[in-house]
Design a protein around this motif. Structure first.
Motif, PDB file in Angstrom:
ATOM      1  N   GLN A  22       0.800  -1.223   0.000  1.00  0.00           N
ATOM      2  CA  GLN A  22       0.000   0.000   0.000  1.00  0.00           C
ATOM      3  C   GLN A  22       0.837   1.278   0.000  1.00  0.00           C
ATOM      4  O   GLN A  22       0.295   2.363  -0.173  1.00  0.00           O
ATOM      5  N   HIS A 113       0.285  -9.436   4.763  1.00  0.00           N
ATOM      6  CA  HIS A 113      -0.769  -8.408   4.754  1.00  0.00           C
ATOM      7  C   HIS A 113      -1.372  -8.376   3.341  1.00  0.00           C
ATOM      8  O   HIS A 113      -1.085  -7.489   2.545  1.00  0.00           O
ATOM      9  N   ASN A 157      -2.410 -10.609   8.809  1.00  0.00           N
ATOM     10  CA  ASN A 157      -3.328  -9.484   8.975  1.00  0.00           C
ATOM     11  C   ASN A 157      -4.742  -9.876   8.539  1.00  0.00           C
ATOM     12  O   ASN A 157      -4.940 -10.368   7.421  1.00  0.00           O
ATOM     13  N   GLU A 158      -5.690  -9.659   9.391  1.00  0.00           N
ATOM     14  CA  GLU A 158      -7.120  -9.831   9.087  1.00  0.00           C
ATOM     15  C   GLU A 158      -7.432 -11.089   8.275  1.00  0.00           C
ATOM     16  O   GLU A 158      -7.904 -11.005   7.130  1.00  0.00           O
ATOM     17  N   GLU A 304      -4.756  -1.177  14.055  1.00  0.00           N
ATOM     18  CA  GLU A 304      -5.220  -0.242  13.024  1.00  0.00           C
ATOM     19  C   GLU A 304      -6.505   0.426  13.494  1.00  0.00           C
ATOM     20  O   GLU A 304      -7.374  -0.230  14.067  1.00  0.00           O
ATOM     21  N   GLU A 349      -5.355   2.013  -1.672  1.00  0.00           N
ATOM     22  CA  GLU A 349      -6.402   1.223  -1.031  1.00  0.00           C
ATOM     23  C   GLU A 349      -6.822   0.120  -2.001  1.00  0.00           C
ATOM     24  O   GLU A 349      -6.988   0.345  -3.195  1.00  0.00           O
ATOM     25  N   TRP A 350      -6.949  -1.084  -1.492  1.00  0.00           N
ATOM     26  CA  TRP A 350      -6.982  -2.318  -2.281  1.00  0.00           C
ATOM     27  C   TRP A 350      -7.852  -2.273  -3.539  1.00  0.00           C
ATOM     28  O   TRP A 350      -7.387  -2.549  -4.624  1.00  0.00           O
TER      29      TRP A 350
HETATM   30  C1  BGC Z   1      -6.604  -3.302   6.160  1.00  0.00           C
HETATM   31  C2  BGC Z   1      -5.801  -2.215   5.468  1.00  0.00           C
HETATM   32  C3  BGC Z   1      -6.741  -1.239   4.782  1.00  0.00           C
HETATM   33  C4  BGC Z   1      -7.663  -0.638   5.803  1.00  0.00           C
HETATM   34  C5  BGC Z   1      -8.632   0.413   5.270  1.00  0.00           C
HETATM   35  C6  BGC Z   1      -7.811  -2.790   6.886  1.00  0.00           C
HETATM   36  O1  BGC Z   1      -8.816  -3.733   6.789  1.00  0.00           O
HETATM   37  O2  BGC Z   1      -5.770  -4.058   7.011  1.00  0.00           O
HETATM   38  O3  BGC Z   1      -4.916  -2.836   4.575  1.00  0.00           O
HETATM   39  O4  BGC Z   1      -6.061  -0.255   4.073  1.00  0.00           O
HETATM   40  O5  BGC Z   1      -8.439  -1.665   6.363  1.00  0.00           O
HETATM   41  O6  BGC Z   1      -9.542  -0.126   4.385  1.00  0.00           O
END
Ligand code: BGC
Length: 389
Positions: A22, A113, A157-158, A304, A349-350
């Protein structure tokens, strides 16, 4: 601002969080880059060019008074082909970690991640149980090569977001919509964490190892519904709590759930945009989520919490209110040890690319210049008031 009195207690860490893909730029051996190239995902290009400008970014963090930064190491740079370790990539990350230490920043490092080496992805990624061994080999290698420069590890991550977006909603690679695949990836990620935990600890390391889970807060006029959603949110941790030295919570928003026989379970606050991402902020939810996760008896970190807010009129308030919620949890006995804002700079952002502005520092993508926003200076002032030294 009413929140002016917020001061951070001694030992409570404040910092920011990011992920390699990112911010770094030109992450060309990853699965994500492949889909960008064929036009399936927004192009990241040079991104914020953090790969070359990391020192400038860390000095902005340190200059703001931060204690800690969470970054991720990009597996596809370290092992661009199966079994080929790129020594220049390892040296690069060593320089990154050393630069952070030199600037007084604690280093939290995430190993996975969302992006994967393309070769691993093509072999089925985390949908194949047998592939977990590749990830634990990577974890072991990195811990051996760079472990002396890492203060805390986040393995995955998540996991639930990764599994849901890629295998249930089909919005991210591999764009599958299949509940059975979702379930097996979800379960494989549990094993992935356990295997990475063991791989890092194998060399006798005492460095804490944990995960970062997505921890939304669920409200509902039907208590059974919100209780059920909260239990589902805790489920992944329940399976691995024994192999977590700490738990990282990524908290962004609250969902208000409704149920009717005709329409099933629905999220009813979705149409009330608050941030530019359409999420409704709810700091009280963070307090509740922290209380909820304290049942595991592990130190908690907010790994986060962030807001996309191009107008820059909500960010400071959002951060301060969430820090206050975390401090209330602490006062109530919850062992929460730090707060990491997403993110220091604007990020890719993804699915949306560069339109969403999460940064305390703006990136001018035409010049790659860093421009601290008002919230950066306001936070610097607030952090300056903390009674930690
Ligand atoms: C993720 C990040 C993402 C952020 C905002 C989180 O779920 O870990 O990679 O940028 O949310 O959408």
């Amino acid at each position: 601002m009413a929140e002016k009195n917020t001061s951070l207690p001694k030992g409570f860490l404040f910092g920011t969080s990011s992920a390699a893909h990112q911010v770094e730029g030109e992450n060309i051996s990853s699965d994500w880059w492949h889909y960008e190239r064929i036009g399936r995902l927004p192009k990241s290009g040079k991104c914020a060019d953090h790969f070359h400008r990391f020192r400038e970014d860390f000095s902005l963090a340190a200059g703001c008074g931060m204690d800690v930064m969470r970054i991720s190491i990009e597996w596809s740079r370290i092992e661009p082909e199966a079994g080929r370790w790129d020594s220049s990539a390892i040296e690069h990350y060593r320089s990154v970690l050393v630069a952070m230490r030199a600037m007084g920043l604690l280093r939290i490092v995430t190993l996975f991640h969302f992006t994967l080496p393309l070769w691993f992805y093509r072999q089925g990624g985390f949908s194949r149980k047998a592939n977990i061994a590749y990830f634990s080999r990577f974890a072991k290698f990195i811990a051996h090569e760079l472990g002396d420069e890492v203060d805390m590890w986040v393995t995955v991550n998540e996991p639930e977001v990764y599994a849901a977006a890629g295998f249930l909603q089909g919005s991210r690679p591999p764009f599958v919509r299949n509940p059975l695949h979702f379930w097996s990836v979800y379960r494989n990620l549990l094993d992935t964490h356990r295997a990475a935990y063991a791989a890092i600890k194998e060399g006798g390391s005492n460095t804490p190892v944990g995960v970062a889970v997505s921890a939304a807060y669920f409200t509902s006029s039907r208590r059974s519904l919100s209780a059920m959603a909260a239990a589902a949110g805790r489920q992944w941790i329940s399976g691995i709590a024994r192999t977590c030295d700490f738990i990282g919570l990524n908290y962004y928003f609250a969902y208000n759930l409704a149920f009717s026989l005709r329409r099933g379970i629905r999220i009813v606050n979705r149409d009330q945009p608050f941030s530019d991402m359409g999420y409704r902020a709810y700091p009280e939810g963070l307090l509740r989520v922290l209380r909820d996760f304290s049942r595991f008896g592990k130190p908690l970190y907010i790994t986060e919490n962030g807001i996309a807010n191009a107008a820059e009129d909500m960010r400071v308030r959002f951060i301060v209110e969430h820090i206050e919620a975390a401090l209330s949890a602490r006062e109530q006995g919850v062992d929460v040890r730090g707060y990491l804002y997403w993110s220091l700079t604007d990020t890719y952002e993804w699915q949306q690319g560069f339109d969403l502005k999460f940064g305390l520092v703006e990136i001018d993508y035409s010049t790659l210049e860093r421009k601290p926003r008002a919230s950066y200076y306001e936070l610097k002032r607030l952090i300056g008031s903390k009674n930690i030294h």
